[in-house]
Design a protein around this motif. Sequence first.
Motif, PDB file in Angstrom:
ATOM      1  N   LYS A  87      -8.586   1.034   6.071  1.00  0.00           N
ATOM      2  CA  LYS A  87      -9.362  -0.095   6.238  1.00  0.00           C
ATOM      3  C   LYS A  87      -8.582  -1.361   6.278  1.00  0.00           C
ATOM      4  N   GLN A  88      -7.350  -1.617   5.974  1.00  0.00           N
ATOM      5  CA  GLN A  88      -6.902  -2.692   6.423  1.00  0.00           C
ATOM      6  C   GLN A  88      -6.700  -2.689   7.938  1.00  0.00           C
ATOM      7  N   LEU A 144       0.840  -1.235  -0.060  1.00  0.00           N
ATOM      8  CA  LEU A 144      -0.088   0.029   0.161  1.00  0.00           C
ATOM      9  C   LEU A 144       0.987   1.219   0.043  1.00  0.00           C
ATOM     10  N   ASP A 196      -5.084   7.921  -1.512  1.00  0.00           N
ATOM     11  CA  ASP A 196      -5.568   6.499  -1.581  1.00  0.00           C
ATOM     12  C   ASP A 196      -5.001   5.773  -0.580  1.00  0.00           C
ATOM     13  N   ARG A 234      -6.921   3.045   2.135  1.00  0.00           N
ATOM     14  CA  ARG A 234      -6.776   1.855   2.289  1.00  0.00           C
ATOM     15  C   ARG A 234      -5.816   1.200   3.682  1.00  0.00           C
TER      16      ARG A 234
END
Length: 392
Positions: free
Chosen positions: A103-104, A88, A96, A100
């Motif tokens: 989210k992880q 990532l 972005d 992300r």
Amino acid sequence: MIVYTLTAVIGLVFAAALAWKVFQIIKAPHDAPLRAVTLCLVSAAASFVLAMPPFAARIQAVGGAGAPRLVQNLFVLSMAYWLMCFYLYSAADRADRSRRVRKQTLILALAALGLALMTAAVGTHHPDANFRGLDLRDPALASFYLIANLYLVYALTTALRWTCVYARASRRPLATGLWLAAGGIGSMAVACAIRTVLTVVRWQGGAVPRTVVLASSLIVAAAVPLFLVGVSYPGIAMRIAALRLRRHHRLMYHRLGPLWELLHEAYPEDALDRVQSPRWRDRLHPRGVHRRYYRRVIECRDGLVRISPSLAPAGDGARACPQSPDDLADQLYAALRRRKHGEPAPAQAIAVAIPHTQSLEDDVRQLVQLSDALAERLCVRGVPADQGSNKT
């Protein structure tokens, strides 16, 4: 015996890989992808070390019967999480990437919460943290391993996909390291998938051959060193290449010694570094060999340009000097004698030891051949061939 050998091998590989990444992160503390890889290895090492009986016993004394199992698996999940974060940080733009990563992080937090709740539900039963020795008919214990293995399958397969994409787009040695890492990640994902199926079967009361459970453990034992080697391979390969270049430059530096000694004696004012640093500091500096090498090459070439008018016969100053190293060595000695005696030389410089191409390596090769020819003549005259070659 095999188990202890594998444990020792994994431990050594862990230590070497982790030491290398810590060294890199000290040099580049703001490198987010490198920091993620380092934390991935730290988490993997912690899960490996804390599973050992002495450490597991201390954790159990503090946190209760299921604490060693919980702590070990949390570090394993953290390892997979940081592995995903590496990609990532490497691929996504800042906005972005933050989205992300959040989210992880949320998915990891939910998995960790599930493991903690299942550990509390198991209570003091099943204190053994060994997957092979547990009775998975307990729903809480089975759920514990299902949550852990499902998260690992998800994280590892995601990381495997990204690893393969990067490996196809990279060149060696990075591509080689990525493919090795992909092999380790894929093997770990397969082992976790097998354990997920085994957990469901054992939860339902089914019998699982002991060899199948042992095989999944052996896959993990082989996959972890493979992954560590893949992560470390690019850096190790680059370091080996740097050591080879360092050794080559040191050899060329000494072989240029006879030529440099003669020219430096004739033109001491051409020295590039008249205020010399302490020799011990220059030798300990990682780039000290390269600096001395390039300086000597430049000084040799400058000296040949200065002496080149004296190399051609009188009245033929524009003629190129013979390219044979032996002939040129003889002419160089004669030119230096004429210069020492004060004889005039043509004002026009001529080409001396010019390579066929414009590469630095070919230029150095010409200078080294001339220096070797001079070294042979120095030996014949009773003067050591490496006289003055260690001076800077």
